[in-house]
Design a protein around this motif. Structure first.
Motif, PDB file in Angstrom:
ATOM      1  N   SER A  68      -2.479  -5.234   4.584  1.00  0.00           N
ATOM      2  CA  SER A  68      -2.703  -4.150   5.543  1.00  0.00           C
ATOM      3  C   SER A  68      -1.418  -3.889   6.319  1.00  0.00           C
ATOM      4  O   SER A  68      -0.669  -4.814   6.637  1.00  0.00           O
ATOM      5  N   ARG A  69      -1.171  -2.631   6.627  1.00  0.00           N
ATOM      6  CA  ARG A  69      -0.050  -2.264   7.486  1.00  0.00           C
ATOM      7  C   ARG A  69      -0.519  -2.295   8.934  1.00  0.00           C
ATOM      8  O   ARG A  69      -1.449  -1.591   9.315  1.00  0.00           O
ATOM      9  N   ILE A  70       0.112  -3.147   9.737  1.00  0.00           N
ATOM     10  CA  ILE A  70      -0.251  -3.282  11.146  1.00  0.00           C
ATOM     11  C   ILE A  70       0.984  -3.010  11.997  1.00  0.00           C
ATOM     12  O   ILE A  70       2.074  -3.513  11.701  1.00  0.00           O
ATOM     13  N   ASP A  71       0.817  -2.215  13.033  1.00  0.00           N
ATOM     14  CA  ASP A  71       1.863  -2.009  14.025  1.00  0.00           C
ATOM     15  C   ASP A  71       1.518  -2.779  15.291  1.00  0.00           C
ATOM     16  O   ASP A  71       0.404  -2.625  15.831  1.00  0.00           O
ATOM     17  N   LEU A  72       2.432  -3.640  15.750  1.00  0.00           N
ATOM     18  CA  LEU A  72       2.318  -4.241  17.072  1.00  0.00           C
ATOM     19  C   LEU A  72       3.025  -3.308  18.051  1.00  0.00           C
ATOM     20  O   LEU A  72       4.219  -3.019  17.893  1.00  0.00           O
ATOM     21  N   THR A  73       2.284  -2.820  19.035  1.00  0.00           N
ATOM     22  CA  THR A  73       2.809  -1.782  19.913  1.00  0.00           C
ATOM     23  C   THR A  73       3.022  -2.295  21.327  1.00  0.00           C
ATOM     24  O   THR A  73       2.291  -3.159  21.815  1.00  0.00           O
ATOM     25  N   GLU A  74       4.045  -1.743  21.971  1.00  0.00           N
ATOM     26  CA  GLU A  74       4.375  -2.066  23.355  1.00  0.00           C
ATOM     27  C   GLU A  74       4.869  -0.787  24.016  1.00  0.00           C
ATOM     28  O   GLU A  74       5.714  -0.080  23.431  1.00  0.00           O
ATOM     29  N   PRO A  75       4.352  -0.434  25.197  1.00  0.00           N
ATOM     30  CA  PRO A  75       4.765   0.812  25.848  1.00  0.00           C
ATOM     31  C   PRO A  75       6.283   0.925  25.962  1.00  0.00           C
ATOM     32  O   PRO A  75       6.964  -0.016  26.369  1.00  0.00           O
TER      33      PRO A  75
ATOM     34  N   PRO B  56       0.824  -1.215   0.000  1.00  0.00           N
ATOM     35  CA  PRO B  56       0.000   0.000   0.000  1.00  0.00           C
ATOM     36  C   PRO B  56       0.856   1.264   0.000  1.00  0.00           C
ATOM     37  O   PRO B  56       0.385   2.339  -0.375  1.00  0.00           O
ATOM     38  N   ALA B  57       2.098   1.138   0.442  1.00  0.00           N
ATOM     39  CA  ALA B  57       3.086   2.219   0.371  1.00  0.00           C
ATOM     40  C   ALA B  57       4.451   1.561   0.255  1.00  0.00           C
ATOM     41  O   ALA B  57       4.652   0.441   0.734  1.00  0.00           O
ATOM     42  N   TRP B  58       5.388   2.224  -0.395  1.00  0.00           N
ATOM     43  CA  TRP B  58       6.735   1.656  -0.472  1.00  0.00           C
ATOM     44  C   TRP B  58       7.362   1.663   0.914  1.00  0.00           C
ATOM     45  O   TRP B  58       7.248   2.646   1.640  1.00  0.00           O
ATOM     46  N   PRO B  59       8.043   0.572   1.292  1.00  0.00           N
ATOM     47  CA  PRO B  59       8.598   0.496   2.657  1.00  0.00           C
ATOM     48  C   PRO B  59       9.592   1.594   2.987  1.00  0.00           C
ATOM     49  O   PRO B  59       9.834   1.869   4.166  1.00  0.00           O
TER      50      PRO B  59
END
Length: 306
Positions: free
Chosen positions: A288-295, A178-181
């Motif tokens: 889909s672009r997914i971010d796995l997030t951690e504080p 969906p976007a170039w890395p």
């Protein structure tokens, strides 16, 4: 979390019982697939009453449609089993349900219009979300291919993949990236999931050639050769030969085809994990672009491939 699963035959709403069920999809295939084990002679009879029986699977309020492609009956040690497989109804655009054809298109069309021509007089429509460009008359031709094979070839030229919608008779053609890395747009995810949702997380680095430029060329009269370079680089690392595709007839074609190749060649990390569908982990579309997030930690940026 308990899953709500309802499986029915589409023709009359008759209930179908399964002991287990697996649904899967990936960017290398054109639709969802099903495998599982049915329960009881009644379900077996309902699944085999007609060829390619269409069923509906509802999982946690989300629906899928499948055509049953095989039901095998086994009996061992006094136990009876019914193994079932199925595919998206887009199976109708493949052999043997659809005949292979040979064509040469004399008129000028865009790539998306060429795809539209493959579903004329069918129940299907194309939702083309990939790059599009004009193709001169006489360029596009093929021999002995089904509509799905042709649409797949058109999508590949656009750096895209084909995926049938879960229920509707619509084939989506969407960019693999969906976007170039390497672009600033990559930093904006479609979804953000807490890392705590990911069970059995595995990460495997995959080294790439890290090319930053490539030539992409058409192969017949009416084609062109384009030089595709990663923005912000010297463009000094490239493969020894140009990429070729019949449909590279426009700068947008070279950019889409060549850019997708360069993205594939970058260092990547293969990430896999299990999670529970629903709540903070909704069903994500492929690519889909997914971010796995951690504080306190930078997000793990992912692109869904399956």
């Amino acid at each position: 979390m308990l899953h709500e699963i309802v499986i029915t035959r589409v023709s009359d709403g008759a209930a179908l019982e399964f002991a287990d069920l697996t649904l899967s999809a990936d960017t290398g295939s054109w639709g969802w697939s099903l495998s599982g084990n049915a329960l009881g002679a009644t379900t077996f009879a309902r699944l085999t009453a007609a060829p390619f029986t269409e069923i509906n699977v509802r999982l946690n309020g989300i629906d899928w449609r499948f055509l049953i492609t095989s039901v095998s009956h086994s009996r061992a040690f006094g136990k009876t089993g019914y193994a079932v497989t199925g595919m998206s109804p887009a199976l109708a655009l493949t052999a043997p349900l659809s005949d292979a054809r040979t064509r040469q298109i004399a008129d000028p069309w865009t790539v998306s219009q060429l795809a539209d021509q493959e579903v004329v007089d069918t129940a299907w429509a194309i939702d083309w979300q990939a790059p599009d460009w004009p193709v001169p008359g006489g360029v596009w031709q093929y021999a002995g291919q089904t509509p799905m094979q042709v649409i797949g070839s058109l999508a590949e030229a656009a750096g895209a993949f084909v995926q049938a919608e879960r229920v509707n008779r619509i084939l989506q053609v969407r960019p693999r990236y969906p976007a170039w890395p390497w672009s600033s747009f990559w930093a904006t995810p479609d979804l953000e999931w807490p890392l705590a949702l990911a069970r059995d997380l595995k990460k495997a680095p995959q080294a790439g050639a890290n090319y930053n430029a490539v030539y992409a060329a058409g192969t017949v009269a009416g084609g062109l050769m384009g030089y595709v370079k990663r923005a912000g680089t010297a463009g000094d690392v490239s493969p020894g030969a140009p990429l070729t595709n019949l449909l590279i007839t426009h700068a947008d074609a070279a950019r889409a085809f060549g850019g997708t190749y360069l993205a594939d060649q970058q260092d990547q990390v293969d990430v896999s994990f299990n999670t529970t569908l629903g709540g903070d982990a909704p069903l994500a579309a492929l690519a889909s672009r997914i971010d796995l997030t951690e504080p306190g930690q930078p997000p793990l940026a992912m692109l869904t491939q399956k």
